[in-house]
Design a protein around this motif. Structure first.
Motif, PDB file in Angstrom:
ATOM      1  N   GLN A 113       0.831  -1.215   0.000  1.00  0.00           N
ATOM      2  CA  GLN A 113       0.000   0.000   0.000  1.00  0.00           C
ATOM      3  C   GLN A 113       0.867   1.267   0.000  1.00  0.00           C
ATOM      4  O   GLN A 113       0.492   2.274  -0.596  1.00  0.00           O
ATOM      5  CB  GLN A 113      -0.954  -0.007   1.196  1.00  0.00           C
ATOM      6  N   VAL A 117       0.303   4.019  -2.905  1.00  0.00           N
ATOM      7  CA  VAL A 117       0.063   5.449  -2.700  1.00  0.00           C
ATOM      8  C   VAL A 117       1.169   6.265  -3.366  1.00  0.00           C
ATOM      9  O   VAL A 117       0.919   7.297  -3.994  1.00  0.00           O
ATOM     10  CB  VAL A 117      -0.017   5.777  -1.190  1.00  0.00           C
ATOM     11  N   TYR A 259      -2.753  -1.921  -6.403  1.00  0.00           N
ATOM     12  CA  TYR A 259      -3.765  -1.911  -5.336  1.00  0.00           C
ATOM     13  C   TYR A 259      -3.895  -3.298  -4.716  1.00  0.00           C
ATOM     14  O   TYR A 259      -3.772  -4.315  -5.406  1.00  0.00           O
ATOM     15  CB  TYR A 259      -5.108  -1.450  -5.903  1.00  0.00           C
ATOM     16  N   PHE A 260      -4.160  -3.340  -3.405  1.00  0.00           N
ATOM     17  CA  PHE A 260      -4.139  -4.640  -2.715  1.00  0.00           C
ATOM     18  C   PHE A 260      -5.206  -5.597  -3.226  1.00  0.00           C
ATOM     19  O   PHE A 260      -5.064  -6.803  -3.103  1.00  0.00           O
ATOM     20  CB  PHE A 260      -4.259  -4.445  -1.192  1.00  0.00           C
ATOM     21  N   LEU A 261      -6.277  -5.060  -3.822  1.00  0.00           N
ATOM     22  CA  LEU A 261      -7.321  -5.964  -4.311  1.00  0.00           C
ATOM     23  C   LEU A 261      -6.877  -6.747  -5.546  1.00  0.00           C
ATOM     24  O   LEU A 261      -7.503  -7.744  -5.907  1.00  0.00           O
ATOM     25  CB  LEU A 261      -8.609  -5.191  -4.595  1.00  0.00           C
ATOM     26  N   GLY A 264      -5.904  -9.584  -4.044  1.00  0.00           N
ATOM     27  CA  GLY A 264      -7.144 -10.238  -3.636  1.00  0.00           C
ATOM     28  C   GLY A 264      -7.725 -11.087  -4.752  1.00  0.00           C
ATOM     29  O   GLY A 264      -8.197 -12.200  -4.517  1.00  0.00           O
TER      30      GLY A 264
END
Lengths: 384, 249, 354
Positions: A113, A117, A259-261, A264
């Motif tokens: 993350q 960012v 992005y972390f998703l 996911g």
């Protein structure tokens, strides 16, 4: 394909563009499975490596990186993307593997993350970093093939790729189809490399760590070093997958890179396909992409919406189900563009009832890997 | 005395002559490892029964099976004639079975008083329960507000016994109460257990042979997951060799 | 071409070089301004307001992890549902003519509805989905709750779209139900703070006090603290641990719902479907920095993260022209904490009985 069921096939089967995405994303998911499925350490920040590979290619092609430029061969960029991601994995892993369980998942998430960012707001990458980077300095397609031999290279991309006409007299391929085979070849090589690792003594040690880390350590294995090496290898292939992504799509955003998703999604398809099976994530991704496209909003090419439009009468579509809600409106409300709901439900059911995933369960049932078990079964069937 | 107690028990349980706890042929596993291979034992009303044997023969597992913490796959466990297998642990505890586990299992970050409070089945009885606990163990009253984790080993054992006492239990399952304690403290623990045994029946796992023989009325010896010997403690006190071969490594 | 290339790549280098000598001076000026009482006071008030939001979105998560060892990935989505549910109550009950007090009452009603609705949903989730997998490795609980997030988010998207709203943009009507005085600035001793910030602090303090009283003064709170240490022992003392689990899960999701309502009134957040992921990550940071499962740690960590956030926001607005600064530093706090103190500020090595 003009059989009686051709409309059904068009609706059900994913388009070739989707299949290309399936390939490189499956490679990313495999790299995730390689570390998380085999060692039991959930690398929740795995998107960092995918994004690194993707951004490296995009920035190199836009001439933003020292020593690299639009002319750098894509095959070299693939390797460099892998190496950059592997170096990042070494840095992150050497800190993170001092932790385990939930804490490991969280620190890798934290790292990714931070990078997300950073990349999202760093105006060096492009004038509008939030919208990501598009390849603008390089007009021709990225080439996959044998470096240095022009004849043995093909360009990839939906618009920039090569097409093949009349190869060997009868093979004709569109640019997307060429991309499919070229990217497929890279993914296959990566898969085979990972598969070799998994079946080597190294891979067996990883499984020993997953089953009982304390015992593995007691036997004398330096489990930290094993986990770190596996993490670095995993990072390498995740970087290659990211590079392929930009090679084909020619753009990347913070959301679909870092992005972390994104991790996911890899987790999702790994579980559906089979955690700790390496090949399983490919089937999981194929399934996921298939469902998403079948229920996609545009319904371009195949999918449920055009099928219904073409094959179900207007009267049926306009039928009132409940309080003025017609069939067409209902499909639009509950199905189209909402594949995530059904994939999510399925995912929950898999976690609860099929924890080994599609491939893992198939292997359990057949008693071995499919390539060995299926011929054995067939032989028994024919002999019997 | 013993005949009277039996008669009382019969009247209470409603099943004539039935023991308080009857364990019958239980088979218990930890994952794939088969720990109890058919254990049979009984605890009658008012009795203290010692369960002895070497490390790893299944003593603790027997207690855990009774509590349904590690439910047996086969066999039956009857308490006052009622089957416990298939019940939840808290239901077993509600019926008056208390556990004073190995290693004490304090709630280390709770105070001494809070540890006692948790063990009281009915909130209305808390005041009386605290009085009982601190009357029995004045040492604990002094440390009432201390975290249980800061107590000495002996004090923790006292607190564990106190939790068993205030739980309104008719049967206490006591696991290695003297383990890791200094001899002087062991004596105090033995005293506390003897005092507790006046009101409740007890199934006691204990490696310390003199302590076990002192507190218990009868004994069972476990080996390899089955009962290999049983009898009255009075009979073996004179014939220590009979037990020694099962107990020494 | 190559000349253009070198010119291009030289530009950032040049600008960095020219900025270098000026930097210390500029930095000293900025530091001086930052340390001025009025600036510092404002930054602290804003930090406390942020900390209150963080404690609201993290409290439920930490209670659930402390007792059950389940890291609930669906927590953010439950906050998001709370924002919509509370927003719905606000939009229905507040009319143009409703006065400030009436709007606050409506807000109270919205909190009650969101808390109740989400607690019921949380209880159902625990009984139906989470309970069957307590004895599996912790990985599966993460996976399961992650799956629940996908489903809840998509369901929310369907419903929101169905009612003609945009799921990815903030539901403006809810912001419109806020009483005017919350948008006003209030000056106290040279420090100006917005009414909303003070409202957040009030709400956060009330939540912390409420949860603290629940944990320390009630019999159920005693069970929760005992169960967090050793749930097996607790069950052997006659406590129905499964029921305690369900109650705590419901309570945790209820708090998430209430937090959602608070966020729905904050223009910086607002009710939208992405609110789930947006709140989940800071909640994780707070819970992990504090030490998983300790409520005290969560409160302290929320204060740290809130103050760091507001400090960095000031520096970004006045000195450093990097938009992502506050968010990035918040994640850096997570990473650094885990490196320096892997179990978090107040963490113990083994949390949760599973």
């Amino acid at each position: 394909m003009n059989s009686g069921l051709s409309a059904e096939f068009t609706a059900l089967l994913p388009r070739i563009e989707t299949l290309v995405v399936v390939l490189f994303f499956a490679l990313f998911a495999m790299s995730f499975d390689f570390i998380s499925g085999y060692t039991g350490y959930l690398s929740f920040g795995h998107a960092a490596f995918y994004g690194t590979g993707a951004y490296l290619v995009a920035l190199a092609a836009n001439d933003k990186l020292p020593l690299l430029g639009p002319e750098t061969p894509f095959m070299l960029l693939l390797v460099l993307a892998g190496v950059a991601a592997a170096a990042l994995a070494l840095a992150i892993g050497s800190v993170s593997f001092r932790l385990s369980g939930v804490y490991f998942a969280m620190i890798t998430l934290g790292f990714s993350q931070v990078l997300y960012v950073f990349v999202r707001d760093w105006d060096f990458v492009s004038t509008a970093p939030r919208d990501g980077v598009a390849v603008t300095e390089k007009l021709e397609g990225f080439q996959i093939g044998v470096p240095g031999v022009d004849a043995l290279n093909v360009a990839i991309g939906q618009l920039t790729g090569d097409s093949v006409e009349g190869l060997l007299g009868f093979i004709t391929l569109s640019p997307t189809e060429v991309s499919f085979y070229a990217i497929g070849a890279v993914v296959l090589v990566c898969y085979l490399a990972m598969q070799r690792l998994v079946h080597s003594p190294f891979g067996r040690t990883l499984i020993a760590i997953r089953e009982n880390e304390e015992r593995a350590r007691a036997i004398g294995y330096n489990t930290y070093a094993y986990k770190l090496r596996a993490f670095v290898a995993s990072g390498f292939f995740a970087g290659v997958a990211g590079a392929l992504f930009v090679g084909f799509r020619r753009s990347v955003t913070p959301e679909n890179g870092f992005y972390f998703l994104v991790a996911g999604d890899a987790l999702l398809v790994s579980i559906i396909g089979g955690f700790g099976t390496l090949a399983g994530p490919l089937y999981g991704e194929l399934f996921d992409a298939g469902v998403r496209e079948f229920l996609s909003k545009e319904g371009g090419g195949g999918g449920l919406l055009p099928y219904l439009r073409a094959n179900v009468g207007d009267a049926t579509l306009a039928t009132d189900i409940y309080n003025g809600l017609t069939v067409a409106e209902a499909t639009d409300t509950f199905l189209n563009g909402h594949a995530a709901l059904y994939v999510g439900l399925l995912f929950v059911l898999f976690v609860l009832y099929v924890p080994n995933g599609l491939l893992g369960t198939a292997r359990d049932r057949m008693g071995g890997t499919l390539s060995k078990a299926v011929p054995r079964r067939l032989r028994r069937w024919f002999d019997g | 005395m013993s005949a009277d107690a039996d008669a009382d028990a019969g009247a209470d349980a409603g099943a004539d002559g039935a023991p308080l706890l009857a364990v019958d042929g239980i088979q218990t596993y930890y994952g794939d490892s088969h720990v109890l291979e058919g254990v049979d034992l009984e605890v009658r009303e008012g009795e203290v029964v010692a369960l002895m044997g070497r490390n790893g023969v299944g003593k603790t597992t027997t207690l855990r099976s009774v509590l349904q913490l590690t439910p047996p796959r086969e066999g039956s466990i009857r308490y006052r004639g009622e089957e416990l297998v298939g019940r939840e642990t808290h239901e077993v505890a509600d019926r008056g079975v208390g556990w004073i586990p190995e290693d004490r299992r304090m709630f280390a970050q709770l105070t001494v008083e809070e540890n006692v409070r948790v063990a009281v089945p009915n909130a209305d009885d808390t005041a009386a329960a605290l009085e009982l606990a601190f009357e029995t163990f004045p040492d604990l009253e002094e440390r009432r507000e201390a975290n249980a984790g800061d107590l000495s080993g002996g004090q923790q054992q006292m607190l564990a016994i106190a939790r068993g006492l205030v739980g309104d239990n008719d049967l206490l399952l006591v696991d290695e109460p003297s383990e890791g304690l200094a001899p002087l403290v062991v004596e105090a623990v033995a005293e506390a257990l003897t005092a507790a045994a006046a009101d409740t029946s007890m199934l006691l796992v204990e490696q310390n042979l003199p302590l076990a023989l002192d507190v218990a009325d009868r004994f069972y010896v476990l080996d390899h997951g089955t009962v290999v010997d049983e009898g009255d403690t009075d009979d073996v006190s004179a014939d220590a060799e009979r037990l020694r071969r099962y107990l020494s490594a | 071409m190559s000349a253009a290339v070198s010119a291009l790549s030289a530009v950032p280098v040049l600008s960095v070089l020219s900025a270098l000598p000026a930097l210390p001076l500029q930095f000293a000026d900025a530091l001086f301004e930052f340390l001025a009482p009025s600036t510092l006071g404002e930054v602290i008030v804003r930090g406390l307001a942020e900390a209150s939001l963080y404690v609201m979105i993290a409290a439920g998560l930490t209670l659930v992890f402390g007792l059950m060892g389940v890291l609930n990935f669906a927590h953010g989505s439950l906050t998001m549902l709370g924002a919509y549910l509370g927003g719905l109550v606000l939009v229905i009950t507040v009319a143009q003519s409703t006065g400030g007090v009436g709007r606050l009452l409506a807000f109270g009603a919205a909190v009650v509805v969101a808390f109740g609705g989400l607690a019921a949903l949380g209880g159902a989730l625990e009984v139906g989905l989470v309970r069957p997998i307590y004895d599996r490795p912790p990985l599966y609980q993460i996976l399961l709750t992650f799956g629940v997030t996908l489903v809840l988010d998509e369901l929310a998207r369907i419903v929101v779209l169905f009612y003609g709203l945009q799921p990815t943009t903030v539901w403006q009507d809810v912001l419109g139900t806020k009483p005017a005085f919350l948008a006003d600035s209030i000056g106290v001793a040279g420090v100006s703070a917005s009414g909303l910030e003070l409202f957040h602090v009030l709400f956060g303090v009330a939540t912390v006090v409420g949860v603290h009283l629940f944990l320390t003064r009630t019999r159920y709170g005693l069970f929760v603290r005992a169960g967090s240490e050793d749930s097996e022992m607790l069950s052997a003392l006659g406590v129905d641990v499964n029921r305690v689990f369900t109650v705590v899960f419901a309570l945790g999701t209820g708090i998430a719902g209430a937090a959602g309502v608070l966020l729905a009134w904050d223009p910086a957040w607002g009710a939208s479907v992405p609110l789930g992921a947006e709140t989940l990550l800071p909640a994780f940071v707070v819970v992990i920095v504090g030490g998983l499962g300790t409520f005290r740690g969560t409160v302290v960590a929320a204060l740290i993260v809130g103050l760091v956030d507001s400090t960095m926001t000031w520096w970004f607005q006045n000195v450093v022209s990097f938009t992502g600064l506050p968010e990035m530093v918040v994640f850096l706090v997570l990473v650094i904490t885990l490196i320096v103190k892997p179990q978090g500020l107040y963490g113990v090595s083994e949390v949760g009985g599973h």
